[in-house]
Design an enzyme around this catalytic site. Structure first.
Site, PDB file in Angstrom:
ATOM      1  CE  LYS A 102     -17.921  -3.949   6.706  1.00  0.00           C
ATOM      2  NZ  LYS A 102     -17.316  -2.743   6.425  1.00  0.00           N
TER       3      LYS A 102
HETATM    4  P1  NAD Z   1      -9.317  -3.956  13.858  1.00  0.00           P
HETATM    5  O1  NAD Z   1      -9.851  -5.209  14.335  1.00  0.00           O
HETATM    6  O2  NAD Z   1      -7.952  -3.733  13.166  1.00  0.00           O
HETATM    7  O3  NAD Z   1      -9.243  -3.075  15.352  1.00  0.00           O
HETATM    8  C1  NAD Z   1     -10.426  -2.776  15.968  1.00  0.00           C
HETATM    9  C2  NAD Z   1      -9.768  -2.018  17.340  1.00  0.00           C
HETATM   10  O4  NAD Z   1     -11.045  -1.700  18.054  1.00  0.00           O
HETATM   11  C3  NAD Z   1      -9.031  -2.833  18.124  1.00  0.00           C
HETATM   12  O5  NAD Z   1      -7.922  -2.077  18.483  1.00  0.00           O
HETATM   13  C4  NAD Z   1      -9.912  -3.416  19.408  1.00  0.00           C
HETATM   14  O6  NAD Z   1      -9.159  -3.648  20.380  1.00  0.00           O
HETATM   15  C5  NAD Z   1     -10.617  -2.088  19.590  1.00  0.00           C
HETATM   16  N1  NAD Z   1     -12.079  -2.390  20.111  1.00  0.00           N
HETATM   17  C6  NAD Z   1     -12.974  -3.358  20.068  1.00  0.00           C
HETATM   18  N2  NAD Z   1     -13.938  -3.252  20.820  1.00  0.00           N
HETATM   19  C7  NAD Z   1     -13.702  -1.958  21.530  1.00  0.00           C
HETATM   20  C8  NAD Z   1     -14.483  -1.223  22.313  1.00  0.00           C
HETATM   21  N3  NAD Z   1     -15.543  -1.849  22.952  1.00  0.00           N
HETATM   22  N4  NAD Z   1     -13.803  -0.289  22.988  1.00  0.00           N
HETATM   23  C9  NAD Z   1     -12.684   0.466  22.381  1.00  0.00           C
HETATM   24  N5  NAD Z   1     -11.888  -0.612  21.539  1.00  0.00           N
HETATM   25  C10 NAD Z   1     -12.370  -1.667  20.982  1.00  0.00           C
HETATM   26  O7  NAD Z   1     -10.534  -3.118  13.122  1.00  0.00           O
HETATM   27  P2  NAD Z   1     -10.337  -1.806  12.047  1.00  0.00           P
HETATM   28  O8  NAD Z   1     -10.195  -2.302  10.790  1.00  0.00           O
HETATM   29  O9  NAD Z   1      -9.455  -0.991  12.751  1.00  0.00           O
HETATM   30  O10 NAD Z   1     -11.954  -1.222  12.331  1.00  0.00           O
HETATM   31  C11 NAD Z   1     -12.185  -0.214  13.267  1.00  0.00           C
HETATM   32  C12 NAD Z   1     -13.633   0.443  12.540  1.00  0.00           C
HETATM   33  O11 NAD Z   1     -13.171   1.000  11.504  1.00  0.00           O
HETATM   34  C13 NAD Z   1     -14.729  -0.467  12.195  1.00  0.00           C
HETATM   35  O12 NAD Z   1     -15.967   0.399  12.528  1.00  0.00           O
HETATM   36  C14 NAD Z   1     -14.586  -0.782  10.718  1.00  0.00           C
HETATM   37  O13 NAD Z   1     -15.707  -1.065  10.229  1.00  0.00           O
HETATM   38  C15 NAD Z   1     -14.188   0.726  10.465  1.00  0.00           C
HETATM   39  N6  NAD Z   1     -13.555   0.936   9.097  1.00  0.00           N
HETATM   40  C16 NAD Z   1     -12.328  -0.031   8.721  1.00  0.00           C
HETATM   41  C17 NAD Z   1     -11.817   0.215   7.680  1.00  0.00           C
HETATM   42  C18 NAD Z   1     -10.478  -0.643   7.166  1.00  0.00           C
HETATM   43  O14 NAD Z   1      -9.850  -0.427   6.356  1.00  0.00           O
HETATM   44  N7  NAD Z   1      -9.947  -1.564   7.791  1.00  0.00           N
HETATM   45  C19 NAD Z   1     -12.128   1.100   6.739  1.00  0.00           C
HETATM   46  C20 NAD Z   1     -13.445   2.020   7.241  1.00  0.00           C
HETATM   47  C21 NAD Z   1     -13.790   1.821   8.283  1.00  0.00           C
END
Ligand code: NAD
Length: 411
Positions: A102
């Site tokens: 990561k």
């Molecule tokens: P992203 O940047 O697309 O979206 C993040 C979202 O979370 C946004 O809507 C933001 O407004 C919101 N957010 C941030 N802080 C917050 C809070 N305190 N309370 C509520 N909402 C909040 O990111 P993503 O890709 O959707 O990733 C989200 C999570 O999923 C992370 O933990 C990431 O590691 C995990 N993840 C992502 C993927 C992927 O394919 N993108 C895969 C596996 C896991």
């Protein structure tokens, strides 16, 4: 609160019920390699700002390191190290031949112009060049990083090495060798897992109410897929707060409202709810899909959901896990629930290496059996060992990682 301390507790819970040799567990308590970078970047006004960046290469026992790049003001080495560990576990749980890594930059990307973001990303990519590559370490998008950011990383890498290497990153734009289906992959994979769980619980989608925290690539798309599949999405939120309607939200209308006004404030189809209160709503399934440490020892006693379905990485602390388990709340762990993303990233890498591309239908047809099998294996192991699903998933992953380490022999 150190997130890596949580990781070590999760690891300990699994090692107590697994037969993995102590020497291998000891190895897995620390990453293989930790990189930190100092990135001076020229801002639009001519000043120079210096940023701190990280890449943690946790385990390569089962294949090249694999994991996203996160851009967030709170990103630090402790967080990146934890996320890298979970990637190693996740790839092993779904049985894809990749290790765990990561990376990230401590930055609020919203405070940068597009040009500043590109220069910062290219500066990071130049530093990463000696350490990444399709057979070495393959970054991908994570919080606040996009296909465009991946395109910049790939372009910079290719310029330095002097040949085409689209497999150096995944989550790229389709025009540069991205995979069909990568954007909805995490949510689609999660839906396959949730459908299996729902069948085990003998429920029907329309009986199930869901609260989703986070409206990004993961939470936003999950809410849409759930809505399409007939689940009742009753609450959604972004970083500034959320909306709640116990009768069900019109998910496309919520998305449209957020797109137009930038937040959910004033959305007419539900009442406003804070992120803290969203977690405590009376719903069937709670989906944290934003950041770590949302369900803690402090609020676990007030969680009313029957299922916590972790789509963010690390949203539940070990203290909360113990409280939820005592209250018979099922926690579907991140390393299983959100593994669809890395699985399709793996498909993207395979397509890049083959120079032969699949349709979205083919991608999803290959994704589904992987997710369903992983769920069944984790569920069965949890029943067999009488442990929560997270511990069962970790046991399976530890065994697979240990097998790879042992198969390499002594060194
Ligand atoms: P992203 O940047 O697309 O979206 C993040 C979202 O979370 C946004 O809507 C933001 O407004 C919101 N957010 C941030 N802080 C917050 C809070 N305190 N309370 C509520 N909402 C909040 O990111 P993503 O890709 O959707 O990733 C989200 C999570 O999923 C992370 O933990 C990431 O590691 C995990 N993840 C992502 C993927 C992927 O394919 N993108 C895969 C596996 C896991």
């Amino acid at each position: 609160m150190s997130i890596f301390a949580n990781v070590l507790q999760q690891l300990k819970a699994a090692t107590q019920v697994s037969k993995v040799p102590a020497s291998i567990v000891e190895q897995l308590q620390r990453p293989e390699r930790t990189l930190t970078f100092t990135l001076p970047v020229v801002m639009d006004n001519g000043s120079v700002r210096t940023f701190e960046a990280y890449r943690v290469q946790y385990s390569s026992a089962r294949g090249p390191y694999k994991g996203g790049l996160r851009y967030h003001p709170q990103t630090n080495l402790d967080e990146v190290k934890s996320l890298a560990f979970w990637m190693a576990v996740k790839c092993a749980v779904v049985g894809i031949p990749l290790g765990g890594g990561k990376g990230g930059i401590t930055v609020d990307p919203k405070s940068l112009s597009r040009g500043e973001l590109e220069r910062l990303t290219r500066a990071f990519a130049r530093e990463l060049v000696p350490f990444i590559g399709p057979d070495k370490d393959v970054p991908a998008p994570d919080v606040n990083t996009t296909p465009e950011v991946m395109a910049w990383v790939m372009d910079e890498y290719e310029k330095v090495v002097g040949y085409k290497a689209p497999g150096v990153v995944t989550g790229k734009p389709l025009a540069l060798g991205g995979s069909q289906g990568r954007t909805p992959a995490t949510a689609q994979g999660a839906l396959y897992v949730l459908s299996e769980l729902v069948q085990k619980l003998r429920l029907k989608p329309k009986q199930i109410t869901v609260a989703v925290q986070g409206m990004g690539n993961v939470g936003g798309i999950m809410a849409q897929l759930l809505h399409q599949a007939g689940y009742q999405v009753v609450a959604m939120s972004d970083s500034a707060g959320g909306v709640y309607n116990p009768k069900g939200l019109d998910v496309p209308a919520v998305e449209q409202f957020k797109k137009q006004s930038g937040s959910l404030k004033g959305f007419p189809g539900g009442k406003q709810v804070s992120n803290a209160k969203l977690l405590e709503l009376p719903v069937t399934v709670l989906i944290p899909a934003a950041l770590e440490n949302q369900i803690t020892g402090k609020n676990a006693g007030r969680i009313k959901a029957k299922v916590v379905f972790e789509m963010a990485n690390g949203p539940t602390t070990p203290e909360a896990d113990a409280k939820l388990a005592r209250r018979k709340i099922i926690v579907v762990p991140d390393v299983l629930a959100n593994a669809g993303g890395v699985t399709v990233s793996y498909f993207e890498l395979v397509q890049n290496l083959q120079q032969y591309y699949w349709s979205e239908g083919e991608v999803m047809a290959k994704l589904k059996p992987i997710m369903v099998t992983a769920f069944k294996q984790v569920w069965q192991r949890a029943e067999q060992l009488k442990v929560p699903l997270r511990t069962a998933a970790f046991v399976i992953a530890l065994e697979r990682i240990a097998q790879a380490i042992e198969a390499r022999g002594e060194y």
